[in-house]
Design a protein around this motif. Structure first.
Motif, PDB file in Angstrom:
ATOM      1  N   VAL A  69       9.447 -12.729  10.967  1.00  0.00           N
ATOM      2  CA  VAL A  69      10.529 -11.832  10.603  1.00  0.00           C
ATOM      3  C   VAL A  69      11.412 -12.504   9.569  1.00  0.00           C
ATOM      4  CG1 VAL A  69      10.596 -10.543  12.773  1.00  0.00           C
ATOM      5  CG2 VAL A  69      12.024 -12.572  12.509  1.00  0.00           C
ATOM      6  N   ALA A  70      12.038 -11.671   8.755  1.00  0.00           N
ATOM      7  CA  ALA A  70      13.060 -12.127   7.809  1.00  0.00           C
ATOM      8  C   ALA A  70      14.385 -11.653   8.374  1.00  0.00           C
ATOM      9  CB  ALA A  70      12.819 -11.529   6.436  1.00  0.00           C
ATOM     10  N   GLN A  71      15.359 -12.566   8.428  1.00  0.00           N
ATOM     11  CA  GLN A  71      16.655 -12.164   8.942  1.00  0.00           C
ATOM     12  C   GLN A  71      17.782 -12.849   8.185  1.00  0.00           C
ATOM     13  OE1 GLN A  71      16.099 -13.864  13.029  1.00  0.00           O
ATOM     14  NE2 GLN A  71      18.227 -14.512  12.773  1.00  0.00           N
ATOM     15  N   ARG A  72      18.881 -12.119   8.089  1.00  0.00           N
ATOM     16  CA  ARG A  72      20.139 -12.649   7.559  1.00  0.00           C
ATOM     17  C   ARG A  72      21.138 -12.514   8.695  1.00  0.00           C
ATOM     18  NH1 ARG A  72      21.257  -9.170   3.703  1.00  0.00           N
ATOM     19  NH2 ARG A  72      20.269 -10.269   1.980  1.00  0.00           N
ATOM     20  N   GLU A  73      21.597 -13.653   9.187  1.00  0.00           N
ATOM     21  CA  GLU A  73      22.460 -13.693  10.361  1.00  0.00           C
ATOM     22  C   GLU A  73      21.788 -12.909  11.482  1.00  0.00           C
ATOM     23  OE1 GLU A  73      26.385 -12.645   9.002  1.00  0.00           O
ATOM     24  OE2 GLU A  73      26.380 -14.290   7.553  1.00  0.00           O
ATOM     25  N   GLN A  74      22.401 -11.848  11.993  1.00  0.00           N
ATOM     26  CA  GLN A  74      21.826 -11.087  13.101  1.00  0.00           C
ATOM     27  C   GLN A  74      21.086  -9.828  12.654  1.00  0.00           C
ATOM     28  OE1 GLN A  74      21.882 -11.984  16.601  1.00  0.00           O
ATOM     29  NE2 GLN A  74      22.227 -13.867  15.441  1.00  0.00           N
ATOM     30  N   SER A  75      20.839  -9.703  11.358  1.00  0.00           N
ATOM     31  CA  SER A  75      20.177  -8.505  10.832  1.00  0.00           C
ATOM     32  C   SER A  75      18.735  -8.791  10.460  1.00  0.00           C
ATOM     33  CB  SER A  75      20.916  -7.996   9.593  1.00  0.00           C
ATOM     34  OG  SER A  75      22.219  -7.607   9.930  1.00  0.00           O
ATOM     35  N   ILE A  76      17.831  -7.959  10.951  1.00  0.00           N
ATOM     36  CA  ILE A  76      16.417  -8.045  10.572  1.00  0.00           C
ATOM     37  C   ILE A  76      16.256  -7.316   9.244  1.00  0.00           C
ATOM     38  CG2 ILE A  76      14.038  -7.501  11.228  1.00  0.00           C
ATOM     39  CD1 ILE A  76      15.108  -7.312  14.158  1.00  0.00           C
ATOM     40  N   LEU A  77      15.522  -7.935   8.327  1.00  0.00           N
ATOM     41  CA  LEU A  77      15.308  -7.353   7.005  1.00  0.00           C
ATOM     42  C   LEU A  77      13.849  -6.980   6.760  1.00  0.00           C
ATOM     43  CD1 LEU A  77      17.424  -9.969   5.027  1.00  0.00           C
ATOM     44  CD2 LEU A  77      18.204  -7.819   6.043  1.00  0.00           C
ATOM     45  N   GLY A  78      12.944  -7.645   7.453  1.00  0.00           N
ATOM     46  CA  GLY A  78      11.522  -7.388   7.256  1.00  0.00           C
ATOM     47  C   GLY A  78      10.700  -8.086   8.320  1.00  0.00           C
ATOM     48  N   PHE A  79       9.430  -7.730   8.375  1.00  0.00           N
ATOM     49  CA  PHE A  79       8.517  -8.304   9.362  1.00  0.00           C
ATOM     50  C   PHE A  79       7.096  -8.274   8.831  1.00  0.00           C
ATOM     51  CE2 PHE A  79       7.533  -3.979   9.838  1.00  0.00           C
ATOM     52  CZ  PHE A  79       6.300  -3.894  10.464  1.00  0.00           C
ATOM     53  N   ALA A  80       6.247  -9.087   9.422  1.00  0.00           N
ATOM     54  CA  ALA A  80       4.809  -9.055   9.135  1.00  0.00           C
ATOM     55  C   ALA A  80       4.076  -9.552  10.370  1.00  0.00           C
ATOM     56  CB  ALA A  80       4.461  -9.929   7.937  1.00  0.00           C
ATOM     57  N   CYS A  81       3.046  -8.828  10.778  1.00  0.00           N
ATOM     58  CA  CYS A  81       2.231  -9.195  11.933  1.00  0.00           C
ATOM     59  C   CYS A  81       0.806  -9.521  11.505  1.00  0.00           C
ATOM     60  CB  CYS A  81       2.184  -8.051  12.939  1.00  0.00           C
ATOM     61  SG  CYS A  81       3.757  -7.685  13.697  1.00  0.00           S
ATOM     62  N   PHE A  82       0.110 -10.200  12.366  1.00  0.00           N
ATOM     63  CA  PHE A  82      -1.309 -10.484  12.157  1.00  0.00           C
ATOM     64  C   PHE A  82      -1.977 -10.580  13.518  1.00  0.00           C
ATOM     65  CE2 PHE A  82       1.138 -14.335  12.223  1.00  0.00           C
ATOM     66  CZ  PHE A  82       0.430 -15.197  13.045  1.00  0.00           C
ATOM     67  N   GLU A  83      -3.259 -10.249  13.541  1.00  0.00           N
ATOM     68  CA  GLU A  83      -4.043 -10.204  14.778  1.00  0.00           C
ATOM     69  C   GLU A  83      -3.347  -9.388  15.859  1.00  0.00           C
ATOM     70  OE1 GLU A  83      -6.011 -13.741  16.267  1.00  0.00           O
ATOM     71  OE2 GLU A  83      -7.527 -13.378  14.745  1.00  0.00           O
ATOM     72  N   SER A  84      -2.719  -8.293  15.456  1.00  0.00           N
ATOM     73  CA  SER A  84      -2.109  -7.417  16.451  1.00  0.00           C
ATOM     74  C   SER A  84      -2.879  -6.105  16.577  1.00  0.00           C
ATOM     75  CB  SER A  84      -0.641  -7.139  16.117  1.00  0.00           C
ATOM     76  OG  SER A  84      -0.508  -6.514  14.884  1.00  0.00           O
ATOM     77  N   PHE A  90      -4.484  -8.671   8.974  1.00  0.00           N
ATOM     78  CA  PHE A  90      -3.082  -8.792   8.612  1.00  0.00           C
ATOM     79  C   PHE A  90      -2.457  -7.405   8.652  1.00  0.00           C
ATOM     80  CE2 PHE A  90       0.141  -8.101   5.357  1.00  0.00           C
ATOM     81  CZ  PHE A  90       1.129  -8.968   5.808  1.00  0.00           C
ATOM     82  N   GLY A  91      -1.241  -7.329   9.162  1.00  0.00           N
ATOM     83  CA  GLY A  91      -0.481  -6.099   9.175  1.00  0.00           C
ATOM     84  C   GLY A  91      -0.235  -5.641  10.588  1.00  0.00           C
ATOM     85  N   PRO A  92       0.743  -4.778  10.733  1.00  0.00           N
ATOM     86  CA  PRO A  92       1.555  -4.115   9.710  1.00  0.00           C
ATOM     87  C   PRO A  92       2.634  -5.046   9.162  1.00  0.00           C
ATOM     88  CG  PRO A  92       2.335  -3.458  11.873  1.00  0.00           C
ATOM     89  CD  PRO A  92       1.116  -4.342  12.098  1.00  0.00           C
ATOM     90  N   THR A  93       3.228  -4.604   8.067  1.00  0.00           N
ATOM     91  CA  THR A  93       4.309  -5.356   7.441  1.00  0.00           C
ATOM     92  C   THR A  93       5.256  -4.387   6.748  1.00  0.00           C
ATOM     93  OG1 THR A  93       4.815  -7.183   5.940  1.00  0.00           O
ATOM     94  CG2 THR A  93       3.007  -5.727   5.290  1.00  0.00           C
ATOM     95  N   GLY A  94       6.518  -4.745   6.711  1.00  0.00           N
ATOM     96  CA  GLY A  94       7.494  -3.896   6.041  1.00  0.00           C
ATOM     97  C   GLY A  94       8.794  -4.637   5.785  1.00  0.00           C
ATOM     98  N   VAL A  95       9.474  -4.235   4.721  1.00  0.00           N
ATOM     99  CA  VAL A  95      10.777  -4.773   4.343  1.00  0.00           C
ATOM    100  C   VAL A  95      11.693  -3.575   4.087  1.00  0.00           C
ATOM    101  CG1 VAL A  95      12.036  -6.118   2.605  1.00  0.00           C
ATOM    102  CG2 VAL A  95       9.760  -6.867   3.338  1.00  0.00           C
ATOM    103  N   LEU A  96      12.933  -3.673   4.537  1.00  0.00           N
ATOM    104  CA  LEU A  96      13.894  -2.600   4.273  1.00  0.00           C
ATOM    105  C   LEU A  96      13.963  -2.309   2.778  1.00  0.00           C
ATOM    106  CD1 LEU A  96      16.916  -3.630   6.534  1.00  0.00           C
ATOM    107  CD2 LEU A  96      15.272  -1.783   6.944  1.00  0.00           C
ATOM    108  N   ALA A  97      14.055  -1.046   2.421  1.00  0.00           N
ATOM    109  CA  ALA A  97      14.113  -0.656   1.007  1.00  0.00           C
ATOM    110  C   ALA A  97      15.251  -1.367   0.282  1.00  0.00           C
ATOM    111  CB  ALA A  97      14.257   0.860   0.883  1.00  0.00           C
TER     112      ALA A  97
END
Length: 160
Positions: A69-84, A90-97
């Motif tokens: 996960v990508a985070q700034r302080e307590q806010s999640i900004l994006g994520f990426a998974c693998f072998e799920s 690889f995937g899913p993955t997403g980043v806030l617009a």
């Protein structure tokens, strides 16, 4: 949508981009731990889709967690998974617009693929790709011919 194949032995180095992200944006990229499961799963389901939230849930069944996960302080900004979804996927993955264009997705991608490499894989599959050109450019992934009928072809959707 087609699947793509990526050679894990030739991944680009993202350490400089990651350092810049921390210094300029105060954004960290990390593997979450168990107490963060519901927070991240709910965030993904709310910001992307319930199906992706389910895949994040599965990522937490592994230790270490098969997710970054990508985070700034307590806010999640994006994520990426693998072998799920499937082994070596690889995937899913997403980043806030609002956070796109900062190389967050690139770092999440490369760190996830490096984790697959550490599991012993030489190649990985990116399932049901939307942005083909992005993956071709960033990691030299190649479309797998005749992969339109993938593991996602009969996927049930959550009712709205």
């Amino acid at each position: 949508m087609q699947d793509m194949l990526v050679r894990l032995l030739d991944l680009p180095d993202c350490s400089q981009d990651e350092r810049h992200l921390l210094e300029s944006e105060n954004i960290i990229i990390k593997r979450p731990i168990a107490p963060e499961k519901s927070i991240i799963t709910n965030w993904v389901a709310s910001n992307f889709s319930a199906n992706w939230g389910d895949e994040v849930d599965v990522a937490f069944a592994s230790l270490p967690v098969n997710c970054f996960v990508a985070q700034r302080e307590q806010s999640i900004l994006g994520f990426a998974c693998f072998e799920s979804t499937s082994k070596n996927f690889f995937g899913p993955t997403g980043v806030l617009a609002s956070e796109r264009g900062k190389k967050i997705g690139k770092i999440l991608l490369i760190k996830s693929l490096n984790a697959l490499k550490e599991l012993g894989y030489a190649y990985a599959i990116i399932g049901g790709v939307g942005p083909v050109a992005y993956y071709e450019k960033v990691i030299k992934a190649k479309v797998i011919e005749e992969s339109e009928k993938s593991i996602y072809q009969h996927l049930l959707k959550h009712p709205k």
